[in-house]
Scaffold this active site. Structure first.
Site, PDB file in Angstrom:
ATOM      1  N   ARG A 150      26.503  14.643  52.742  1.00 13.47           N
ATOM      2  CA  ARG A 150      27.788  15.547  52.964  1.00 13.47           C
ATOM      3  C   ARG A 150      27.419  16.894  52.329  1.00 13.47           C
ATOM      4  O   ARG A 150      26.998  17.029  51.313  1.00 13.47           O
ATOM      5  CB  ARG A 150      29.000  14.812  52.087  1.00 13.47           C
ATOM      6  CG  ARG A 150      30.102  15.804  52.326  1.00 13.47           C
ATOM      7  CD  ARG A 150      31.228  15.301  51.364  1.00 13.47           C
ATOM      8  NE  ARG A 150      32.346  16.501  51.760  1.00 13.47           N
ATOM      9  CZ  ARG A 150      33.121  16.809  50.451  1.00 13.47           C
ATOM     10  NH1 ARG A 150      32.968  16.642  49.318  1.00 13.47           N
ATOM     11  NH2 ARG A 150      34.186  17.705  50.818  1.00 13.47           N
ATOM     12  N   HIS A 152      34.764  24.376  52.762  1.00 16.26           N
ATOM     13  CA  HIS A 152      34.586  24.146  51.401  1.00 16.26           C
ATOM     14  C   HIS A 152      34.772  25.243  50.605  1.00 16.26           C
ATOM     15  O   HIS A 152      33.727  25.783  49.618  1.00 16.26           O
ATOM     16  CB  HIS A 152      33.392  23.327  51.097  1.00 16.26           C
ATOM     17  CG  HIS A 152      33.352  22.542  49.674  1.00 16.26           C
ATOM     18  ND1 HIS A 152      32.896  21.161  49.550  1.00 16.26           N
ATOM     19  CD2 HIS A 152      33.504  22.772  48.392  1.00 16.26           C
ATOM     20  CE1 HIS A 152      33.013  20.934  48.340  1.00 16.26           C
ATOM     21  NE2 HIS A 152      33.455  21.757  47.550  1.00 16.26           N
ATOM     22  N   GLU A 202      39.539  19.477  49.601  1.00 16.69           N
ATOM     23  CA  GLU A 202      40.344  19.997  48.261  1.00 16.69           C
ATOM     24  C   GLU A 202      41.343  21.001  48.569  1.00 16.69           C
ATOM     25  O   GLU A 202      41.464  21.965  47.723  1.00 16.69           O
ATOM     26  CB  GLU A 202      39.577  19.798  47.075  1.00 16.69           C
ATOM     27  CG  GLU A 202      38.718  18.730  46.601  1.00 16.69           C
ATOM     28  CD  GLU A 202      38.191  18.705  45.237  1.00 16.69           C
ATOM     29  OE1 GLU A 202      38.399  19.713  44.701  1.00 16.69           O
ATOM     30  OE2 GLU A 202      37.515  17.876  44.844  1.00 16.69           O
ATOM     31  N   ASN A 205      38.100  12.313  46.700  1.00 16.51           N
ATOM     32  CA  ASN A 205      37.289  12.877  45.485  1.00 16.51           C
ATOM     33  C   ASN A 205      38.081  12.477  44.340  1.00 16.51           C
ATOM     34  O   ASN A 205      39.250  12.545  44.091  1.00 16.51           O
ATOM     35  CB  ASN A 205      37.169  14.305  45.638  1.00 16.51           C
ATOM     36  CG  ASN A 205      36.307  15.013  46.463  1.00 16.51           C
ATOM     37  OD1 ASN A 205      35.872  14.282  47.382  1.00 16.51           O
ATOM     38  ND2 ASN A 205      36.226  16.196  46.785  1.00 16.51           N
ATOM     39  N   TYR A 256      37.714  12.254  40.175  1.00 20.96           N
ATOM     40  CA  TYR A 256      36.749  12.627  38.582  1.00 20.96           C
ATOM     41  C   TYR A 256      37.648  12.202  37.538  1.00 20.96           C
ATOM     42  O   TYR A 256      36.703  11.678  36.736  1.00 20.96           O
ATOM     43  CB  TYR A 256      36.445  14.414  38.451  1.00 20.96           C
ATOM     44  CG  TYR A 256      35.526  14.970  39.499  1.00 20.96           C
ATOM     45  CD1 TYR A 256      34.301  14.732  39.248  1.00 20.96           C
ATOM     46  CD2 TYR A 256      35.963  15.256  40.762  1.00 20.96           C
ATOM     47  CE1 TYR A 256      33.261  15.360  40.203  1.00 20.96           C
ATOM     48  CE2 TYR A 256      35.092  15.819  41.982  1.00 20.96           C
ATOM     49  CZ  TYR A 256      33.918  15.677  41.488  1.00 20.96           C
ATOM     50  OH  TYR A 256      32.755  16.195  42.452  1.00 20.96           O
ATOM     51  N   GLU A 275      33.367  12.556  46.886  1.00 19.25           N
ATOM     52  CA  GLU A 275      32.856  13.155  45.699  1.00 19.25           C
ATOM     53  C   GLU A 275      33.168  12.273  44.372  1.00 19.25           C
ATOM     54  O   GLU A 275      34.188  11.611  44.303  1.00 19.25           O
ATOM     55  CB  GLU A 275      33.406  14.640  45.340  1.00 19.25           C
ATOM     56  CG  GLU A 275      32.858  15.465  46.152  1.00 19.25           C
ATOM     57  CD  GLU A 275      33.454  17.145  45.941  1.00 19.25           C
ATOM     58  OE1 GLU A 275      33.747  17.111  44.699  1.00 19.25           O
ATOM     59  OE2 GLU A 275      33.449  17.550  46.575  1.00 19.25           O
TER      60      GLU A 275
HETATM   61  C1  FCB Z   1      35.269  19.558  43.162  1.00 17.38           C
HETATM   62  C2  FCB Z   1      34.645  20.445  44.169  1.00 17.38           C
HETATM   63  C3  FCB Z   1      33.012  20.598  44.064  1.00 17.38           C
HETATM   64  C4  FCB Z   1      32.720  20.399  42.695  1.00 17.38           C
HETATM   65  C5  FCB Z   1      33.245  19.504  41.790  1.00 17.38           C
HETATM   66  C6  FCB Z   1      32.632  19.494  40.598  1.00 17.38           C
HETATM   67  O1  FCB Z   1      36.467  19.736  42.804  1.00 17.38           O
HETATM   68  O2  FCB Z   1      34.967  19.987  45.377  1.00 17.38           O
HETATM   69  O3  FCB Z   1      32.806  21.677  44.883  1.00 17.38           O
HETATM   70  O4  FCB Z   1      32.841  21.904  42.153  1.00 17.38           O
HETATM   71  O5  FCB Z   1      34.575  19.450  41.720  1.00 17.38           O
END
Ligand code: FCB
Length: 453
Positions: free
Chosen positions: A75, A119, A164, A289, A291, A360
């Site tokens: 990607r 992006h 995002e 995505n 985290y 992500e």
């Molecule tokens: C996300 C973004 C990506 C990167 C990660 C750590 O929010 O999409 O570009 O910065 O975080």
């Protein structure tokens, strides 16, 4: 590691402004990030994306690294200001040539290209005309998408429109910590609708230019109330509406979530007849995505003398999440949050949830090249291992997940943090551009090889 379904896509992700550099090459125009990086104090240590990982020149080496890693999908993002330096008008062919070469090289290496069209690098001339606050930007985005698709669609199985949009609205236009650096608080909400409209219009123009599959990528975080109190539950609900529903309900259900906690009525003036039908046109996949989760409490008492003015007050307050390890960024490592989020998406959207790709997921760490030339990033390996196990549990529980693309292939420009957060499987020495695969690179390579036999 348990076995993932046959045909599962194993990949890695990057984004144009974070890796390419070469900001003046081949007719590229300025993006809002070029401008924002010049603003004193905006980026830690005054870093910019001017050179980044010099991927624009070193892409053959980077595709070679991908081939060694054995990924089946990559990607990347297309830089709108390379394709349309002014944000409108005919394509700058030299800009598109870059993505054309990259696409061919990926296919030759057996890697599926998965481009994201936006992006975050909006052409600056469009920002000068209002950026995502202006409805017209959505139409400009659809024109740009058509130009990219006319050149590449014959070889691209899956497109992603936006990355995002939540972060663009909240950090870019709400808080001003990201480009374009506007601190409008709730005044930023029209940018949510205009991005979604851009997604809908771009889907239509991608399809008529021959695109096969189209997705949108959102970032999700389970919203945990800080306590059992009804007030904290309401705070978590408000946050959930903003991050997890605002950019997903319109796309999958054709309706906005209840935003009354933000003082927003059901049909704000910027939503016009027919918009939601465009936005909710059928989607082939959802990019997720993930985290970490978010923990929320109710607002501090608004009667306090130093409380924010009512029109800038948000109905939640983000709290730390104690009891978990943290990444170098300070983000809590909660693999179970990925399973929780995927199950919540399935419960919430049911049959309306298309197949999911994790577009992500990854971890920043204080990676250093040791005297023997190795980078021993055990925290990243633990992070990836934990999240892949949680992902497998979600699949076993019935969520249709088709692939996992880790963030990131290589260390890169981490937005407001500059080069101070390293997310790559490959270490970059930003002074020499030397690439050094980390221990996690070998770990992921072996995992993919084992999964594919
Ligand atoms: C996300 C973004 C990506 C990167 C990660 C750590 O929010 O999409 O570009 O910065 O975080």
């Amino acid at each position: 590691m348990p076995q993932f379904p046959a045909g599962f896509a194993w990949g890695a992700a990057t984004a144009a402004y974070q890796i390419e550099g070469a900001v003046a090459a081949d007719g590229r125009g300025d993006s809002v990030w070029d401008t924002f990086c010049r603003r004193p104090g905006a980026i830690r240590d005054g870093h910019t994306g001017d050179v980044a990982a010099d991927h624009y020149h070193r892409w053959p080496e980077d595709v070679g690294l991908m081939a060694r890693l054995g990924i089946t999908a990559y990607r990347f993002s297309v830089a709108w200001p390379r394709v349309q330096p002014q944000g409108h008008g005919p394509a700058n062919d030299r800009g598109l040539d870059f993505y054309d070469r990259l696409t061919d090289a990926l296919l030759a290496a057996g890697i599926t290209p998965v481009p994201t069209l936006f992006h975050w690098d909006l052409p600056q001339p469009l920002e000068d005309q209002g950026g995502w606050l202006a409805r017209d930007t959505a139409y400009r985005f659809a024109d740009y998408a058509a130009l990219a698709a006319r050149r590449l669609a014959d070889r691209i199985p899956l497109w992603i429109t936006l990355n995002e949009p939540f972060v663009v609205t909240t950090m870019g236009y709400g808080l001003g910590t990201h480009a374009p650096g506007q601190a409008l608080m709730l005044g930023a909400l029209p940018t949510a609708h205009h991005q979604l409209l851009g997604h809908g219009l771009a889907m239509a123009s991608l399809r008529s230019a021959g695109a096969r599959q189209v997705a949108i990528t959102n970032n999700y975080a389970p919203a945990w109330p800080a306590s059992d109190s009804p007030a904290d539950a309401a705070a978590a609900g408000a946050y959930d509406a903003l991050q997890n529903r605002l950019f997903t309900d319109p796309v999958l259900l054709g309706a906005y979530p209840d935003l009354s906690a933000f003082g927003i009525g059901n049909s704000p003036g910027y939503v016009r007849d027919g918009d939601l039908a465009l936005i909710s046109a059928p989607l082939d996949a959802l990019g997720v995505n993930y985290y970490s989760p978010a923990r929320l409490s109710a607002l501090p008492d608004s009667a306090l003398p130093d409380s924010p003015p009512p029109d800038s007050a948000l109905p939640f307050h983000r709290e730390p999440i104690p009891g978990y390890p943290v990444t170098a960024f300070g983000w809590p490592v909660v693999p179970a949050g990925l399973r929780e989020m995927l199950l919540l998406l399935r419960e919430r959207y049911g049959q309306a949830l298309p197949p999911v790709y994790i577009t992500e997921n990854g971890c920043s760490a204080d990676d250093v090249v040791a005297a023997d030339g190795t980078v021993d990033d055990q925290p990243r390996i633990r992070y990836l291992d934990g999240h892949l196990r949680a992902l497998h549990e979600a699949i076993t529980a019935g969520v249709d997940v088709r692939g996992y693309l880790t963030w990131s292939l290589i260390d890169n420009f981490e937005w407001a943090e500059g080069y101070n957060q390293r997310f790559g499987l490959v270490h970059i020495d930003f002074a020499t551009q030397q690439r050094t695969p980390k221990a996690s690179f070998g770990w992921y390579r072996d995992l993919i090889a084992a999964q594919r036999t």
